[in-house]
Design a protein around this motif. Structure first.
Motif, PDB file in Angstrom:
ATOM      1  N   LYS A 132       0.827  -1.216   0.000  1.00 55.39           N
ATOM      2  CA  LYS A 132       0.000   0.000   0.000  1.00 55.39           C
ATOM      3  C   LYS A 132       0.858   1.260   0.000  1.00 55.39           C
ATOM      4  O   LYS A 132       0.637   2.174  -0.812  1.00 55.39           O
ATOM      5  CB  LYS A 132      -0.924  -0.011   1.222  1.00 55.39           C
ATOM      6  N   GLU A 157      -4.787  -7.646  -8.059  1.00 54.71           N
ATOM      7  CA  GLU A 157      -6.129  -8.227  -8.073  1.00 54.71           C
ATOM      8  C   GLU A 157      -7.026  -7.558  -7.036  1.00 54.71           C
ATOM      9  O   GLU A 157      -6.651  -7.430  -5.873  1.00 54.71           O
ATOM     10  CB  GLU A 157      -6.080  -9.727  -7.767  1.00 54.71           C
ATOM     11  N   GLU A 158      -8.209  -7.180  -7.453  1.00 58.40           N
ATOM     12  CA  GLU A 158      -9.222  -6.712  -6.505  1.00 58.40           C
ATOM     13  C   GLU A 158      -9.995  -7.922  -5.992  1.00 58.40           C
ATOM     14  O   GLU A 158     -10.321  -8.828  -6.758  1.00 58.40           O
ATOM     15  CB  GLU A 158     -10.157  -5.724  -7.191  1.00 58.40           C
ATOM     16  N   GLY A 217      -6.948  -6.165  -1.860  1.00 56.17           N
ATOM     17  CA  GLY A 217      -6.663  -5.566  -3.166  1.00 56.17           C
ATOM     18  C   GLY A 217      -6.924  -4.080  -3.172  1.00 56.17           C
ATOM     19  O   GLY A 217      -7.638  -3.555  -2.310  1.00 56.17           O
ATOM     20  N   PHE A 218      -6.344  -3.396  -4.146  1.00 56.47           N
ATOM     21  CA  PHE A 218      -6.408  -1.936  -4.206  1.00 56.47           C
ATOM     22  C   PHE A 218      -7.406  -1.478  -5.260  1.00 56.47           C
ATOM     23  O   PHE A 218      -7.634  -2.154  -6.274  1.00 56.47           O
ATOM     24  CB  PHE A 218      -5.035  -1.348  -4.539  1.00 56.47           C
ATOM     25  N   GLN A 219      -7.956  -0.313  -5.023  1.00 55.40           N
ATOM     26  CA  GLN A 219      -8.846   0.321  -5.980  1.00 55.40           C
ATOM     27  C   GLN A 219      -8.179   1.568  -6.536  1.00 55.40           C
ATOM     28  O   GLN A 219      -7.161   2.041  -6.018  1.00 55.40           O
ATOM     29  CB  GLN A 219     -10.174   0.670  -5.307  1.00 55.40           C
ATOM     30  N   SER A 220      -8.740   2.096  -7.596  1.00 59.17           N
ATOM     31  CA  SER A 220      -8.223   3.316  -8.206  1.00 59.17           C
ATOM     32  C   SER A 220      -8.225   4.450  -7.164  1.00 59.17           C
ATOM     33  O   SER A 220      -9.150   4.541  -6.354  1.00 59.17           O
ATOM     34  CB  SER A 220      -9.098   3.692  -9.400  1.00 59.17           C
ATOM     35  N   ASN A 277      -4.922   3.763  -6.702  1.00 58.37           N
ATOM     36  CA  ASN A 277      -3.748   2.980  -6.318  1.00 58.37           C
ATOM     37  C   ASN A 277      -3.666   1.630  -7.017  1.00 58.37           C
ATOM     38  O   ASN A 277      -2.795   0.825  -6.688  1.00 58.37           O
ATOM     39  CB  ASN A 277      -3.730   2.766  -4.801  1.00 58.37           C
ATOM     40  N   SER A 278      -4.539   1.369  -7.948  1.00 59.74           N
ATOM     41  CA  SER A 278      -4.493   0.117  -8.700  1.00 59.74           C
ATOM     42  C   SER A 278      -3.968   0.382 -10.106  1.00 59.74           C
ATOM     43  O   SER A 278      -3.981   1.510 -10.591  1.00 59.74           O
ATOM     44  CB  SER A 278      -5.885  -0.511  -8.781  1.00 59.74           C
TER      45      SER A 278
END
Length: 353
Positions: free
Chosen positions: A112, A167-168, A183-186, A188-189
């Motif tokens: 992260k 992977e989300e 998993g990360f979201q926009s 940060n993805s």
């Protein structure tokens, strides 16, 4: 694999100075700060701090067109990830590799904060994962794993870090880590995972690199040729390429006599007076005195810029394409390396881009 060299400099984490016994840069040597001259009337503190000399090293590397910098994991020095973040913030193009060990945090947290650094710095962060620490050092860091368990944890650490990165809804159940719907979201993805550097010559170390490393770093006291051969075979079985690198101290000057005179001066300053200056190995041209005059491994290259370049080309011929160079004092020597040594590789570097 094409032999196009990539050069990085090593950033000191325990201060620096003009000779092996001085650490007056970075406020690591008590009492080393010089008194201000009498004409200075503004005595307010804070104009310069312990990070400023590190920032100057980063600026020197960028100005001298050196591609990157390695901030090694050093339990007795500055925190490498903090230094790396500062160097990235102070530069526009410099790639910075931060060394750390898997016990520093969970792989989710490591991923992260790295995602944020990638986003803030146009994807210039790299990782060097230090797995097999000296047992006393590991215990001092709160890490009591031993032997093969260290590599089993490192395997899980990298698997989980890459899993939540890419992977989300990522889920993992292992011996050391568990993740449920992570998993990360926009925004940060979708970012490039930090370029990963690994080390070691044990079977476990080479197997880990074959599965995960972008670059495997050797040191000059290791059997580089054999290590490359073994890792090449394993990475081919994994179906993924691994590049090969070398951490190497160097001392380069205009001619060989000047370089060896400087080696002698540093050797005497470091307490070697009366002892015979070691001769370089006639076969490898490596000098075993760097452990006395620098915070580095014992073996490196001494000589004119052309002599050092010839030594590096010998490793290029073996397949090494990344060179992490170290030379003290770091600011001045970074300019020397960038302005005098790297131009001797101008054609190879031009082909790489």
């Amino acid at each position: 694999m094409a032999a196009y060299p990539d050069f990085l400099v090593t950033v000191p984490t325990q201060g620096d100075g003009r000779d092996p016994l001085r650490r007056d840069r970075g406020e690591w040597q008590p009492g080393a700060r010089r008194p201000l001259p009498p004409f200075v009337t503004d005595l307010r503190p804070g104009a310069l701090g312990p990070f400023d000399h590190l920032a100057q090293i980063g600026r020197a590397a960028e100005t001298a067109a050196i591609g990157g910098a390695l901030v090694p994991f050093d339990p007795a020095g500055e925190e490498s990830l903090v230094v790396a973040a500062g160097l990235l913030r102070q530069s526009r193009h410099l790639r910075v590799v931060a060394g750390f060990h898997p016990g520093i945090a969970t792989p989710v947290y490591a991923a992260k904060f790295s995602a944020s650094l990638q986003r803030f710095t146009d994807n210039r962060l790299g990782w060097q994962l230090d797995v097999d620490l000296d047992p006393a050092v590991a215990r001092s860091q709160g890490d009591f794993l031993r032997g093969a368990d260290r590599y089993a944890r490192a395997e899980e650490f990298l698997t989980v870090a890459k899993g939540v990165w890419h992977e989300e809804g990522y889920t993992y159940e292992g011996r050391f880590y568990q993740v449920l719907a992570g998993g990360f979201q926009s925004p940060n993805s979708g970012l490039p995972f930090p370029r990963l550097y690994l080390t070691g010559t044990s079977p476990e170390a080479l197997a880990l690199s074959a599965r995960h490393a972008d670059v495997h770093l050797f040191t000059a006291d290791q059997d580089v040729e054999t290590g490359i051969g073994e890792l090449a075979a394993q990475s081919a079985q994994e179906g993924r390429p691994v590049e090969y690198g070398l951490r190497l101290p160097v001392l380069a000057r205009d001619d060989d006599d000047e370089a060896w005179a400087e080696a002698r001066r540093l050797w005497d300053l470091a307490g070697g007076v009366g002892e015979g200056l070691p001769d370089p190995d006639p076969r490898t041209r490596l000098w075993g005195g760097f452990g006395q005059i620098a915070d580095s491994g014992p073996f490196g290259l001494v000589g004119s810029y052309e002599t050092v370049a010839a030594g590096l080309r010998g490793y290029l011929d073996q397949g090494v394409t990344t060179f992490v160079l170290e030379s003290r004092p770091h600011i001045e020597e970074t300019y020397r390396l960038g302005e005098r040594l790297l131009p001797l590789f101008a054609k190879e570097i031009e082909h790489a881009h």
